[in-house]
Design a protein around this motif. Structure first.
Motif, PDB file in Angstrom:
ATOM      1  N   PRO A 161       0.803  -1.230   0.000  1.00  0.00           N
ATOM      2  CA  PRO A 161       0.000   0.000   0.000  1.00  0.00           C
ATOM      3  C   PRO A 161       0.835   1.280   0.000  1.00  0.00           C
ATOM      4  CG  PRO A 161       0.074  -0.909   2.199  1.00  0.00           C
ATOM      5  CD  PRO A 161       0.831  -1.876   1.323  1.00  0.00           C
ATOM      6  N   LEU A 162       1.762   1.355  -0.952  1.00  0.00           N
ATOM      7  CA  LEU A 162       2.642   2.533  -1.033  1.00  0.00           C
ATOM      8  C   LEU A 162       2.671   3.064  -2.451  1.00  0.00           C
ATOM      9  CD1 LEU A 162       5.755   1.190   0.924  1.00  0.00           C
ATOM     10  CD2 LEU A 162       4.006   2.767   1.799  1.00  0.00           C
ATOM     11  N   GLU A 163       2.694   4.386  -2.583  1.00  0.00           N
ATOM     12  CA  GLU A 163       3.021   4.996  -3.853  1.00  0.00           C
ATOM     13  C   GLU A 163       4.495   5.349  -3.759  1.00  0.00           C
ATOM     14  OE1 GLU A 163       0.282   7.952  -5.213  1.00  0.00           O
ATOM     15  OE2 GLU A 163      -1.251   6.390  -5.289  1.00  0.00           O
ATOM     16  N   VAL A 164       5.263   4.807  -4.668  1.00  0.00           N
ATOM     17  CA  VAL A 164       6.711   5.021  -4.643  1.00  0.00           C
ATOM     18  C   VAL A 164       7.029   6.067  -5.712  1.00  0.00           C
ATOM     19  CG1 VAL A 164       8.957   3.906  -4.890  1.00  0.00           C
ATOM     20  CG2 VAL A 164       6.999   2.616  -3.959  1.00  0.00           C
ATOM     21  N   VAL A 165       7.462   7.235  -5.268  1.00  0.00           N
ATOM     22  CA  VAL A 165       7.723   8.338  -6.188  1.00  0.00           C
ATOM     23  C   VAL A 165       9.229   8.514  -6.352  1.00  0.00           C
ATOM     24  CG1 VAL A 165       7.532  10.859  -6.493  1.00  0.00           C
ATOM     25  CG2 VAL A 165       5.550   9.534  -5.711  1.00  0.00           C
ATOM     26  N   VAL A 166       9.677   8.609  -7.594  1.00  0.00           N
ATOM     27  CA  VAL A 166      11.084   8.902  -7.883  1.00  0.00           C
ATOM     28  C   VAL A 166      11.130  10.267  -8.555  1.00  0.00           C
ATOM     29  CG1 VAL A 166      13.185   8.146  -9.058  1.00  0.00           C
ATOM     30  CG2 VAL A 166      11.542   6.444  -8.255  1.00  0.00           C
ATOM     31  N   ARG A 167      12.008  11.123  -8.058  1.00  0.00           N
ATOM     32  CA  ARG A 167      12.119  12.488  -8.614  1.00  0.00           C
ATOM     33  C   ARG A 167      13.533  12.757  -9.102  1.00  0.00           C
ATOM     34  NH1 ARG A 167       7.716  15.479  -6.652  1.00  0.00           N
ATOM     35  NH2 ARG A 167       6.669  14.511  -4.884  1.00  0.00           N
ATOM     36  N   ASN A 168      13.618  13.321 -10.308  1.00  0.00           N
ATOM     37  CA  ASN A 168      14.908  13.750 -10.862  1.00  0.00           C
ATOM     38  C   ASN A 168      15.032  15.265 -10.873  1.00  0.00           C
ATOM     39  OD1 ASN A 168      15.733  11.006 -11.649  1.00  0.00           O
ATOM     40  ND2 ASN A 168      14.033  11.154 -13.103  1.00  0.00           N
ATOM     41  N   VAL A 169      13.897  15.918 -11.017  1.00  0.00           N
ATOM     42  CA  VAL A 169      13.840  17.376 -11.122  1.00  0.00           C
ATOM     43  C   VAL A 169      12.715  17.829 -10.189  1.00  0.00           C
ATOM     44  CG1 VAL A 169      13.323  19.284 -12.710  1.00  0.00           C
ATOM     45  CG2 VAL A 169      14.615  17.308 -13.540  1.00  0.00           C
ATOM     46  N   ALA A 170      12.926  18.946  -9.507  1.00  0.00           N
ATOM     47  CA  ALA A 170      11.898  19.424  -8.558  1.00  0.00           C
ATOM     48  C   ALA A 170      10.630  19.836  -9.299  1.00  0.00           C
ATOM     49  CB  ALA A 170      12.438  20.602  -7.762  1.00  0.00           C
ATOM     50  N   ALA A 171       9.488  19.425  -8.770  1.00  0.00           N
ATOM     51  CA  ALA A 171       8.180  19.823  -9.310  1.00  0.00           C
ATOM     52  C   ALA A 171       7.125  19.427  -8.288  1.00  0.00           C
ATOM     53  CB  ALA A 171       7.899  19.138 -10.650  1.00  0.00           C
ATOM     54  N   GLY A 172       5.904  19.836  -8.550  1.00  0.00           N
ATOM     55  CA  GLY A 172       4.753  19.376  -7.784  1.00  0.00           C
ATOM     56  C   GLY A 172       4.900  19.556  -6.291  1.00  0.00           C
ATOM     57  N   SER A 173       4.574  18.490  -5.549  1.00  0.00           N
ATOM     58  CA  SER A 173       4.508  18.615  -4.085  1.00  0.00           C
ATOM     59  C   SER A 173       5.885  18.843  -3.459  1.00  0.00           C
ATOM     60  CB  SER A 173       3.832  17.379  -3.471  1.00  0.00           C
ATOM     61  OG  SER A 173       4.641  16.239  -3.612  1.00  0.00           O
ATOM     62  N   LEU A 174       6.951  18.379  -4.118  1.00  0.00           N
ATOM     63  CA  LEU A 174       8.292  18.611  -3.558  1.00  0.00           C
ATOM     64  C   LEU A 174       8.619  20.106  -3.614  1.00  0.00           C
ATOM     65  CD1 LEU A 174      11.191  17.067  -2.794  1.00  0.00           C
ATOM     66  CD2 LEU A 174      11.783  18.138  -4.950  1.00  0.00           C
ATOM     67  N   SER A 175       8.314  20.736  -4.751  1.00  0.00           N
ATOM     68  CA  SER A 175       8.577  22.168  -4.895  1.00  0.00           C
ATOM     69  C   SER A 175       7.779  22.959  -3.873  1.00  0.00           C
ATOM     70  CB  SER A 175       8.201  22.635  -6.301  1.00  0.00           C
ATOM     71  OG  SER A 175       9.118  22.102  -7.220  1.00  0.00           O
ATOM     72  N   LYS A 176       6.524  22.542  -3.694  1.00  0.00           N
ATOM     73  CA  LYS A 176       5.633  23.247  -2.783  1.00  0.00           C
ATOM     74  C   LYS A 176       6.117  23.099  -1.336  1.00  0.00           C
ATOM     75  CE  LYS A 176       0.713  23.776  -2.197  1.00  0.00           C
ATOM     76  NZ  LYS A 176      -0.570  23.124  -2.304  1.00  0.00           N
ATOM     77  N   ARG A 177       6.433  21.845  -0.966  1.00  0.00           N
ATOM     78  CA  ARG A 177       6.785  21.550   0.417  1.00  0.00           C
ATOM     79  C   ARG A 177       8.100  22.198   0.825  1.00  0.00           C
ATOM     80  NH1 ARG A 177       8.282  16.480   0.340  1.00  0.00           N
ATOM     81  NH2 ARG A 177       6.413  15.961  -0.794  1.00  0.00           N
ATOM     82  N   LEU A 178       9.082  22.155  -0.098  1.00  0.00           N
ATOM     83  CA  LEU A 178      10.431  22.616   0.270  1.00  0.00           C
ATOM     84  C   LEU A 178      10.803  23.957  -0.365  1.00  0.00           C
ATOM     85  CD1 LEU A 178      12.342  19.200   0.107  1.00  0.00           C
ATOM     86  CD2 LEU A 178      11.181  20.258   2.056  1.00  0.00           C
ATOM     87  N   GLY A 179       9.888  24.542  -1.105  1.00  0.00           N
ATOM     88  CA  GLY A 179      10.165  25.850  -1.698  1.00  0.00           C
ATOM     89  C   GLY A 179      11.273  25.821  -2.727  1.00  0.00           C
ATOM     90  N   ILE A 180      11.370  24.723  -3.474  1.00  0.00           N
ATOM     91  CA  ILE A 180      12.385  24.624  -4.524  1.00  0.00           C
ATOM     92  C   ILE A 180      11.702  24.887  -5.863  1.00  0.00           C
ATOM     93  CG2 ILE A 180      14.065  23.092  -5.648  1.00  0.00           C
ATOM     94  CD1 ILE A 180      14.164  21.501  -3.016  1.00  0.00           C
ATOM     95  N   GLU A 181      12.258  25.769  -6.642  1.00  0.00           N
ATOM     96  CA  GLU A 181      11.612  26.162  -7.885  1.00  0.00           C
ATOM     97  C   GLU A 181      11.435  24.960  -8.821  1.00  0.00           C
ATOM     98  OE1 GLU A 181      12.159  29.269 -11.576  1.00  0.00           O
ATOM     99  OE2 GLU A 181      13.635  29.315  -9.947  1.00  0.00           O
TER     100      GLU A 181
END
Ligand code: TMP
Ligand code: ASP
Length: 254
Positions: free
Chosen positions: A88-108
């Motif tokens: 029961p996990l969504e496994v997210v892999v990120r290479n470039v900041a976008a979406g919720s990561l950008s929002k949460r950590l303030g990264i453009e």
């Protein structure tokens, strides 16, 4: 045809009992949802495109030895898959900041990350799929430490494959989500990639224009979702431009 047993219905897909034990039929709906169904529309043709794009990706993953649940596509909207016990996990892999990561950590959005980052989200609609740590995953028994290692290794291999695949057709893979399942074969159990990989579950940007070719087109009202997905399919060479997304007459079921 409709009398077969429905095993599960999610926001974008339905699982039916398969033709033999240990198999299921995965049906791709035209429903588009975002923000945990706060936004919901029926987008004609989306299911057909996701079925084809996911078939293409899973076929290649299988071919290079990354195990998946995919067996074969059955028709325009359905594929035959192996039945697994979904972790029961969504496994997210990120290479470039976008979406919720950008929002949460303030990264453009668009900032290349120092390395690929893997995140886990607990699949629970009522809780809006909260992000969780490995500590939560093991403490609550969603997956064992060994399984987490296997999941992360699979996620990295999928990332390497998808990055190259898309780069070859002028698309930058920003991030994506996979789901994994336990496949039981006799005494053995192994973790394999399940669910789907499609523009619904990836962020795909044109390498030269940064045009979005994924579900953000729908989430952010940026244009025509089907045209964006069709462009991905066209670039991958899996659907010719004139191919109808709806059957126009008697359909040859391959
Ligand atoms: P996020 O930036 O919204 O967390 O999304 C990260 C990636 O995961 C993005 O490619 C979209 C995908 N994703 C899903 O496939 N399903 C979901 O429910 C969410 C929230 C994201
Ligand atoms: N798939 C999720 C939903 O249906 C969230 C998303 O993709 O944005 O709400």
């Amino acid at each position: 045809m409709n009398r077969r047993r429905r095993i599960y219905e999610g926001k974008g897909k339905i699982l039916y009992e398969g033709p033999e034990p240990g198999t299921l039929i995965q049906f791709f709906k035209d429903d588009a949802t975002a923000f945990n169904k706060k936004k919901h529309d029926v987008v004609d043709g989306k299911g057909v495109l996701n079925n084809r794009i996911s078939e293409y990706i899973f076929t290649h993953l299988n071919r290079i030895g990354i195990p998946t649940h995919f067996i074969r596509r059955v028709n325009m909207r359905e594929q035959l898959i192996k039945e697994v016990e979904i972790i029961p996990l969504e496994v997210v892999v990120r290479n470039v900041a976008a979406g919720s990561l950008s929002k949460r950590l303030g990264i453009e959005e668009g900032t290349v990350l120092p390395r690929s980052i893997i995140e886990f989200y607990y699949k629970a609609d009522a809780l809006d799929d909260p992000m969780v740590s490995e500590e939560h995953v093991t403490a609550f028994g969603w997956a064992s430490p060994q399984e987490i290692d296997d999941i992360m290794a699979l996620a990295i291999r999928v990332n390497d494959f998808l990055t190259g695949l898309f780069l070859g057709v002028g698309i930058q893979l920003i991030d994506f989500k996979i789901e994994c399942g336990r496949l039981f074969e006799g005494e053995m159990m192994r973790i394999i990639v399940a669910d789907e990989i499609s523009p619904d579950s990836c962020r795909l940007w044109d390498t030269t224009t940064n045009e979005k070719l994924d579900k953000d087109v729908y989430r952010r009202d940026l244009g025509n979702l089907v045209e964006a997905y069709q462009e991905v399919a066209r670039r991958l060479g899996i659907m010719n431009e004139n191919e109808p997304l709806r059957p126009t007459g008697p359909v040859l079921v391959k």
